[in-house]
Scaffold this active site. Structure first.
Site, mmCIF file in Angstrom:
data_model
loop_
_atom_site.group_PDB
_atom_site.id
_atom_site.type_symbol
_atom_site.label_atom_id
_atom_site.label_comp_id
_atom_site.label_asym_id
_atom_site.label_seq_id
_atom_site.Cartn_x
_atom_site.Cartn_y
_atom_site.Cartn_z
ATOM 1 N N HIS A 97 3.551 -4.442 -8.003
ATOM 2 C CA HIS A 97 1.984 -4.851 -8.365
ATOM 3 C C HIS A 97 1.868 -6.220 -8.110
ATOM 4 O O HIS A 97 2.302 -7.208 -8.857
ATOM 5 C CB HIS A 97 1.509 -4.141 -9.531
ATOM 6 C CG HIS A 97 0.407 -4.747 -10.023
ATOM 7 N ND1 HIS A 97 -0.827 -4.697 -9.148
ATOM 8 C CD2 HIS A 97 -0.069 -5.284 -11.183
ATOM 9 C CE1 HIS A 97 -1.996 -5.087 -9.918
ATOM 10 N NE2 HIS A 97 -1.399 -5.535 -11.040
ATOM 11 N N HIS A 99 -1.486 -9.673 -7.929
ATOM 12 C CA HIS A 99 -2.903 -9.964 -7.896
ATOM 13 C C HIS A 99 -3.134 -10.745 -6.577
ATOM 14 O O HIS A 99 -3.835 -11.661 -6.540
ATOM 15 C CB HIS A 99 -3.220 -10.736 -9.157
ATOM 16 C CG HIS A 99 -3.059 -9.998 -10.216
ATOM 17 N ND1 HIS A 99 -3.623 -10.296 -11.349
ATOM 18 C CD2 HIS A 99 -2.436 -8.883 -10.646
ATOM 19 C CE1 HIS A 99 -3.397 -9.260 -12.537
ATOM 20 N NE2 HIS A 99 -2.523 -8.598 -11.677
ATOM 21 N N TYR A 124 -0.465 -1.847 13.395
ATOM 22 C CA TYR A 124 0.487 -2.010 12.551
ATOM 23 C C TYR A 124 -0.101 -1.847 10.868
ATOM 24 O O TYR A 124 0.626 -1.386 10.143
ATOM 25 C CB TYR A 124 1.069 -3.390 12.599
ATOM 26 C CG TYR A 124 2.317 -3.414 13.412
ATOM 27 C CD1 TYR A 124 3.427 -2.872 13.084
ATOM 28 C CD2 TYR A 124 2.075 -3.730 14.803
ATOM 29 C CE1 TYR A 124 4.454 -2.865 13.938
ATOM 30 C CE2 TYR A 124 3.166 -3.668 15.649
ATOM 31 C CZ TYR A 124 4.152 -3.418 15.540
ATOM 32 O OH TYR A 124 5.341 -3.172 16.209
#
Length: 223
Positions: A97, A99, A124
């Site tokens: 994860h 930002h 892609y």
């Protein structure tokens, strides 16, 4: 050293390597974001408020199958989300994860749709990323996010178009894969496609239907 300990040590090194790489290339900043790996029935995850570019492998949180921490610093507040992703996506072994700037900017500027945050503008993106739904804003670490992400994973699996990522509104992407390299490839392609989409003022047309059909039949793209 036991076989399990050796595997845990390898996972620790991999998380540190990925964190260092993400930081060096500008995908993460300060203490934003988290990384985890599934090791047998256990999970390794970065500690809360850890700077991903400067991780200490011995301070990574090791959590058992019941979610109880057994080693390391206090686990990231997104531990529940990571554990639920592993449970809902059995092939997942690595979760990232971040930002990432362009993906957070995309949520601020407006996504293409709530079911597909970006259109299929490059082959892609279709092959390496696929569908990416938007998850409505909740505060960082809110356990309700895990329910929403799990529901999306189950929903897409049932339609034979499994997902590899979601985008958290105002917080950034969560991606997963069977290993670190695959998860990284999803993140990189997703962030770069967001950058392209924003740089072109969100005007490119999606690939035509026949091109998408060709990618599905030739490469097994989940689109």
């Amino acid at each position: 050293m036991s076989r399990l300990q050796g595997t845990v040590d390898e996972a620790r090194a991999e998380i540190v390597r990925v964190g260092t790489s993400l930081f060096a290339r500008g995908y993460v900043h300060a203490s934003a974001g988290n990384i985890s790996a599934r090791v047998g029935d256990c999970h390794l995850i970065t500690p809360t408020d850890a700077a991903l570019g400067f991780l200490d492998p011995h301070r990574l949180a090791l959590v058992d199958a019941a979610g109880e921490q057994i080693a390391g610093d206090r686990a990231s507040k997104t531990l529940t989300l990571h554990r639920r992703i592993y449970a809902a996506a059995p092939t997942a072994r690595f979760v990232i994860h971040t930002h990432s700037t362009h993906l957070v900017a995309l949520t601020l500027a407006g996504v293409w749709s709530r079911d597909d945050v970006l259109p299929p503008i490059t082959p892609y993106y279709v092959m390496k990323v696929g569908h990416v739904p938007l998850v409505p804003y909740h505060r960082p670490g809110d356990p309700r996010v895990a329910d929403l992400v799990t529901a999306r994973i189950v929903e897409r699996a049932a339609s034979s178009t499994p997902i590899r990522a979601v985008l958290l509104d105002r917080l950034g992407p969560v991606v997963w894969g069977p290993d670190a390299a695959t998860a990284l490839a999803v993140l990189e392609e997703l962030e770069e496609t967001a950058r392209l989409w924003l740089l072109t003022d969100r005007r490119p047309e999606p690939l035509p239907t026949h091109a998408l059909d060709e990618l599905r039949s030739t490469f097994g793209a989940a689109w």
